[in-house]
Design an enzyme around this catalytic site. Structure first.
Site, mmCIF file in Angstrom:
data_model
loop_
_atom_site.group_PDB
_atom_site.id
_atom_site.type_symbol
_atom_site.label_atom_id
_atom_site.label_comp_id
_atom_site.label_asym_id
_atom_site.label_seq_id
_atom_site.Cartn_x
_atom_site.Cartn_y
_atom_site.Cartn_z
ATOM 1 C CB SER A 65 -19.856 63.286 -61.318
ATOM 2 O OG SER A 65 -20.948 63.755 -60.577
ATOM 3 C CG ASP B 88 -19.239 61.040 -53.916
ATOM 4 O OD1 ASP B 88 -19.977 62.034 -53.988
ATOM 5 O OD2 ASP B 88 -18.520 60.663 -54.847
ATOM 6 C CG HIS C 173 -17.961 64.058 -56.635
ATOM 7 N ND1 HIS C 173 -18.686 62.885 -56.575
ATOM 8 C CD2 HIS C 173 -18.445 64.748 -57.706
ATOM 9 C CE1 HIS C 173 -19.579 62.871 -57.558
ATOM 10 N NE2 HIS C 173 -19.440 63.984 -58.259
#
Length: 387
Positions: A169, A265, A332
């Site tokens: 991330s 995502d 994610h």
């Protein structure tokens, strides 16, 4: 009742095998260098030492957790684990790419595995000397990055045979933006590569056609003084805020790099495509929580987002030193948990797990550059369902 207990105990025992706890190391020596979290506290990381053949191999992984783009948002973050090491849990679960058993992590299990905690709010890129006494906010992420690497070099990484900068991330964005910097800090004899998990955030419009993430990133860069860390080749051509987007600077990265990303995502769908400011009536709420609840019209928009994501990847190129695993899952971050990294039911592309794709690419046993077919064709996905 007895059968239920046995099943529960088996599940708990499986979970304890698939993951284990690692303690927190505070980098107190960094404070004197001004390499501190938003609140001025020392940065911190979790480290599980390498052993055997992996003694001189290093995986340095940067944690994610969004960004703060102005003083108000950074103040709200300052007294949480994402702004202060005083608020961090003292242990972290190591699983997936961090595991120390070959069954769960065949290529990296014996490496030194480090997870750096995220507490600066700008993907470890900020460097502002001045501290406003009214807020006591420190924008020093780039200094944390450097202090952590210097500390690890002193702890043996200066003798590294292999090293990988990685992250998920916002930390996956770190591994893109700081990839060549990481390479420059390590010995020339070290084989260095970078891995970004869910860090390829794209500059896309919202569902109502407004530009949201572009202004947000520009504010992050301005607030944190991130420009000096960003690619000079990129900032010579466009504004620093635009160079925070991987699609605008990835072509300038010289170090080998691998991207793992879901084309749908879940963070990007929730915060770039359909943020609250663009969905005042909440018509996307159910869809964002669970992709199976999306209407056909919403799925069409998601297919458009995938097309935009794939278009943003064009600058990445197809050099064999670059790898990609772009699946069509609603997820994610897929490297830090066993179920998505390597298990008998893990996501597959070309019948290959993420763990094998990354290992083959790192050790040059083969190239891997695969893009999945559109949703819902991939039955191996672990699609996230949010509460």
């Amino acid at each position: 009742m007895m059968r239920v207990c046995i099943v529960l105990m088996s599940l708990l025992s499986l979970l304890s095998i698939e993951a284990y706890e690692v303690g927190l190391t505070f980098l107190d020596s960094a404070v004197a260098k001004g390499a501190v979290c938003l609140d001025g506290s020392a940065p911190a990381y979790h480290m599980d030492k390498g052993f055997g053949a992996g003694f001189d191999n290093w995986l340095v992984f940067f944690e994610g957790g969004g960004w703060c783009n102005n003083v108000t948002n950074c103040l709200a973050r300052k007294d949480t684990r994402l702004g202060s090491s005083k608020k961090m849990l003292t242990t972290e679960t190591f699983s997936g790419m961090f595991h120390n058993k070959p069954k769960y992590n065949p290529d990296f299990y014996d490496w030194n595995r480090i997870k750096v905690r995220y507490c600066d709010g700008a993907s470890f890129t900020g460097d502002v000397e001045a501290v406003d006494p009214k807020t006591n906010l420190h924008f020093r992420g780039a200094r944390i990055f450097r202090a952590v690497i210097e500390d690890l070099l002193a702890k043996g990484m200066k003798n590294a045979k292999n090293a990988m900068l990685a992250g998920c991330s916002a930390g996956g964005l770190t591994s893109i933006l700081q990839c060549d910097n990481f390479r420059s800090l390590l010995p020339a004899t070290t084989k260095v590569k970078c891995l970004s998990d869910a860090g390829f955030f794209i500059n896309a419009k919202t569902i109502i056609g407004t530009s949201h993430i572009e202004g947000f990133y520009a504010d992050v860069v301005r607030t944190h003084g991130s420009e000096k860390v960003l690619s000079p080749a990129c900032t010579a051509k466009m504004s620093p805020g635009l160079c925070f987007f991987p699609q605008n600077m990835v072509q300038y990265i010289k170090t080998p790099i691998f991207l793992i990303n879901a084309a749908y995502d879940s963070w990007q769908v929730k915060n770039i495509l359909a943020p609250g400011v663009a969905d005042r009536k909440g018509t996307w709420r159910e869809c964002k929580l669970d992709i199976t609840k999306c209407s056909s019209a919403q799925l069409n928009i998601l297919q458009g987002y995938r097309q935009e994501f794939l278009k943003a990847l064009t600058g990445f190129g197809n050099s064999p030193s670059r790898g990609m695993f772009i699946n069509s899952c609603y997820s994610h971050c897929q490297t830090g948990t066993q179920e998505t990294w390597l298990r008998n039911d893990s996501p597959l592309l070309s019948n290959t797990t993420i763990a094998k794709a990354v290992g083959d690419w790192y050790y040059e046993r083969g190239t891997f550059q695969k893009i999945d077919c559109p949703y819902p064709c991939d039955k191996t996905c672990h699609n996230r369902v949010f509460e």
